[in-house]
Design a protein around this motif. Sequence first.
Motif, PDB file in Angstrom:
ATOM      1  N   TRP A 250       0.828  -1.208   0.000  1.00 42.04           N
ATOM      2  CA  TRP A 250       0.000   0.000   0.000  1.00 42.04           C
ATOM      3  C   TRP A 250       0.861   1.257   0.000  1.00 42.04           C
ATOM      4  O   TRP A 250       0.488   2.272  -0.595  1.00 42.04           O
ATOM      5  CB  TRP A 250      -0.954  -0.002   1.195  1.00 42.04           C
ATOM      6  N   LYS A 251       2.029   1.211   0.624  1.00 42.63           N
ATOM      7  CA  LYS A 251       2.948   2.351   0.585  1.00 42.63           C
ATOM      8  C   LYS A 251       3.428   2.576  -0.848  1.00 42.63           C
ATOM      9  O   LYS A 251       3.509   3.717  -1.321  1.00 42.63           O
ATOM     10  CB  LYS A 251       4.138   2.135   1.504  1.00 42.63           C
ATOM     11  N   HIS A 252       3.742   1.491  -1.546  1.00 50.53           N
ATOM     12  CA  HIS A 252       4.163   1.612  -2.950  1.00 50.53           C
ATOM     13  C   HIS A 252       3.066   2.272  -3.790  1.00 50.53           C
ATOM     14  O   HIS A 252       3.348   3.134  -4.635  1.00 50.53           O
ATOM     15  CB  HIS A 252       4.482   0.232  -3.524  1.00 50.53           C
ATOM     16  N   LEU A 253       1.821   1.851  -3.586  1.00 47.31           N
ATOM     17  CA  LEU A 253       0.704   2.420  -4.335  1.00 47.31           C
ATOM     18  C   LEU A 253       0.510   3.892  -4.001  1.00 47.31           C
ATOM     19  O   LEU A 253       0.258   4.713  -4.888  1.00 47.31           O
ATOM     20  CB  LEU A 253      -0.575   1.635  -4.038  1.00 47.31           C
ATOM     21  N   ASN A 254       0.607   4.219  -2.735  1.00 43.00           N
ATOM     22  CA  ASN A 254       0.467   5.606  -2.306  1.00 43.00           C
ATOM     23  C   ASN A 254       1.545   6.482  -2.943  1.00 43.00           C
ATOM     24  O   ASN A 254       1.266   7.569  -3.462  1.00 43.00           O
ATOM     25  CB  ASN A 254       0.565   5.680  -0.783  1.00 43.00           C
ATOM     26  N   ASP A 255       2.794   6.003  -2.931  1.00 48.38           N
ATOM     27  CA  ASP A 255       3.903   6.776  -3.507  1.00 48.38           C
ATOM     28  C   ASP A 255       3.746   6.932  -5.018  1.00 48.38           C
ATOM     29  O   ASP A 255       4.122   7.969  -5.578  1.00 48.38           O
ATOM     30  CB  ASP A 255       5.239   6.087  -3.197  1.00 48.38           C
ATOM     31  N   ALA A 256       3.201   5.893  -5.665  1.00 51.11           N
ATOM     32  CA  ALA A 256       3.023   5.962  -7.115  1.00 51.11           C
ATOM     33  C   ALA A 256       1.897   6.910  -7.505  1.00 51.11           C
ATOM     34  O   ALA A 256       1.968   7.602  -8.522  1.00 51.11           O
ATOM     35  CB  ALA A 256       2.742   4.564  -7.674  1.00 51.11           C
ATOM     36  N   TYR A 257       0.845   6.951  -6.688  1.00 49.91           N
ATOM     37  CA  TYR A 257      -0.325   7.770  -7.027  1.00 49.91           C
ATOM     38  C   TYR A 257      -0.072   9.252  -6.770  1.00 49.91           C
ATOM     39  O   TYR A 257      -0.399  10.104  -7.614  1.00 49.91           O
ATOM     40  CB  TYR A 257      -1.537   7.299  -6.220  1.00 49.91           C
ATOM     41  N   PHE A 258       0.506   9.567  -5.633  1.00 46.61           N
ATOM     42  CA  PHE A 258       0.661  10.970  -5.255  1.00 46.61           C
ATOM     43  C   PHE A 258       2.021  11.518  -5.705  1.00 46.61           C
ATOM     44  O   PHE A 258       2.862  11.907  -4.890  1.00 46.61           O
ATOM     45  CB  PHE A 258       0.477  11.138  -3.747  1.00 46.61           C
ATOM     46  N   VAL A 259       2.205  11.510  -6.999  1.00 38.18           N
ATOM     47  CA  VAL A 259       3.427  12.052  -7.596  1.00 38.18           C
ATOM     48  C   VAL A 259       3.235  13.543  -7.838  1.00 38.18           C
ATOM     49  O   VAL A 259       2.239  13.962  -8.426  1.00 38.18           O
ATOM     50  CB  VAL A 259       3.754  11.332  -8.928  1.00 38.18           C
ATOM     51  N   GLY A 260       4.177  14.336  -7.373  1.00 41.36           N
ATOM     52  CA  GLY A 260       4.089  15.778  -7.579  1.00 41.36           C
ATOM     53  C   GLY A 260       4.543  16.184  -8.965  1.00 41.36           C
ATOM     54  O   GLY A 260       5.318  15.477  -9.614  1.00 41.36           O
ATOM     55  N   LEU A 261       4.059  17.319  -9.414  1.00 40.07           N
ATOM     56  CA  LEU A 261       4.392  17.805 -10.745  1.00 40.07           C
ATOM     57  C   LEU A 261       5.891  18.061 -10.887  1.00 40.07           C
ATOM     58  O   LEU A 261       6.496  17.775 -11.921  1.00 40.07           O
ATOM     59  CB  LEU A 261       3.603  19.091 -11.038  1.00 40.07           C
ATOM     60  N   GLU A 262       6.494  18.588  -9.831  1.00 42.00           N
ATOM     61  CA  GLU A 262       7.935  18.864  -9.894  1.00 42.00           C
ATOM     62  C   GLU A 262       8.730  17.581 -10.062  1.00 42.00           C
ATOM     63  O   GLU A 262       9.672  17.515 -10.868  1.00 42.00           O
ATOM     64  CB  GLU A 262       8.387  19.590  -8.623  1.00 42.00           C
ATOM     65  N   GLU A 263       8.361  16.551  -9.326  1.00 43.20           N
ATOM     66  CA  GLU A 263       9.060  15.273  -9.446  1.00 43.20           C
ATOM     67  C   GLU A 263       8.845  14.654 -10.817  1.00 43.20           C
ATOM     68  O   GLU A 263       9.764  14.079 -11.410  1.00 43.20           O
ATOM     69  CB  GLU A 263       8.580  14.311  -8.362  1.00 43.20           C
ATOM     70  N   ALA A 264       7.628  14.808 -11.349  1.00 43.92           N
ATOM     71  CA  ALA A 264       7.337  14.278 -12.677  1.00 43.92           C
ATOM     72  C   ALA A 264       8.165  14.980 -13.742  1.00 43.92           C
ATOM     73  O   ALA A 264       8.466  14.416 -14.798  1.00 43.92           O
ATOM     74  CB  ALA A 264       5.851  14.434 -12.986  1.00 43.92           C
ATOM     75  N   ALA A 265       8.557  16.220 -13.477  1.00 48.85           N
ATOM     76  CA  ALA A 265       9.344  16.981 -14.442  1.00 48.85           C
ATOM     77  C   ALA A 265      10.840  16.689 -14.332  1.00 48.85           C
ATOM     78  O   ALA A 265      11.560  16.759 -15.328  1.00 48.85           O
ATOM     79  CB  ALA A 265       9.097  18.479 -14.240  1.00 48.85           C
ATOM     80  N   THR A 266      11.306  16.347 -13.134  1.00 49.48           N
ATOM     81  CA  THR A 266      12.751  16.242 -12.917  1.00 49.48           C
ATOM     82  C   THR A 266      13.279  14.811 -12.794  1.00 49.48           C
ATOM     83  O   THR A 266      14.460  14.576 -13.012  1.00 49.48           O
ATOM     84  CB  THR A 266      13.143  17.005 -11.632  1.00 49.48           C
ATOM     85  N   ASP A 267      12.432  13.858 -12.450  1.00 51.36           N
ATOM     86  CA  ASP A 267      12.926  12.501 -12.228  1.00 51.36           C
ATOM     87  C   ASP A 267      11.916  11.486 -12.771  1.00 51.36           C
ATOM     88  O   ASP A 267      11.354  10.673 -12.040  1.00 51.36           O
ATOM     89  CB  ASP A 267      13.155  12.267 -10.730  1.00 51.36           C
ATOM     90  N   ARG A 268      11.723  11.508 -14.072  1.00 55.22           N
ATOM     91  CA  ARG A 268      10.676  10.698 -14.685  1.00 55.22           C
ATOM     92  C   ARG A 268      10.956   9.206 -14.617  1.00 55.22           C
ATOM     93  O   ARG A 268      10.032   8.405 -14.486  1.00 55.22           O
ATOM     94  CB  ARG A 268      10.454  11.142 -16.131  1.00 55.22           C
TER      95      ARG A 268
END
Length: 318
Positions: A250-268
């Motif tokens: 469930w922690k893995h799912l939580n981390d995968a779902y709540f991805v921030g825009l900044e992280e999506a831009a810098t560490d895809r």
Amino acid sequence: MKKKHGLSLCVNKADFVSRIETLGLSIDYFLAEVLVDPTNATIAVAGSIAKGLSTPESDIDLIVIVEKAAQVRSESSSIVFRPKSGLSGLEHKFFHQGVEFDVEIYVMEELSSLEAAVNTLVTVLHQPQSMQTLPILRSDEVKLLDNLRNAWVLSGEPYADLILKRFHVRHLPLYCALFYYTEYLESLEDAFALRDEDARVFCAATRICAGYAVHSMLGIHGVSDPSEKWMWKYVARVTAKSAGNHELIWKHLNDAYFVGLEEAATDRDQVLKRIWNVGHDLVSSLRSIPGAGAVLESLSTRFSYVFDERVIARISAA
């Protein structure tokens, strides 16, 4: 404006019946208003109240199911029904002393296609080597089956039991687990393909993918509600009962779902690694369910997904 009411505090059908009587209503009242013939008919409380998810202002969802259309009144002194959009049926919304009631009526003879689809599902689950493919149930069909599965039957219990058997509702969570797993794979393919797009586009794609993964895992844990509204409330319920390895999943799912825009831009690549890895969690959990492993093998022979091997190599090394 909706009125706060004590019906949200109900814990079972007896409690519900007692509390609606304080509003001057009764089950007999509803039956008399909507049916000419109550034989082979049932009425039940569904939705958030029956599932324990209601708030003090929640509307009251009532489902009426009859065998034949002739049993439904064409006119009522206080209820005017309109055709329901999507799934064949009738619906009406009304207020009584500030409390909102949503009444839905379904006729079994008009749900034959849904019944046939569910029978196909049973064949797939019990005979995965057959040529049958996993049926695709519409969201309104899954919602109806989920409501029936969790409803408090107020009248017509024998007929309600027959309906539950005809629709094989006990298989619904496993269907959701398998269906949303295939949706996860399709959206994972999209997320890989959109890796180099605008960060907002990529972030949205990964969020959709992770959402399907969450619904699949909820199905594995017995939840069949397709609603996005209550998804994380169900997660909270399940995680409260989970232990050991499931907490990590469930922690893995939580981390995968709540991805921030900044992280999506810098560490895809890291973002892709998260949603890639939850797939392994899903497969491992699905294989622990009797019969599900064979269905997974059958699905893998019919569907193929294309992922950039270079990206897989990078995220595996990350």
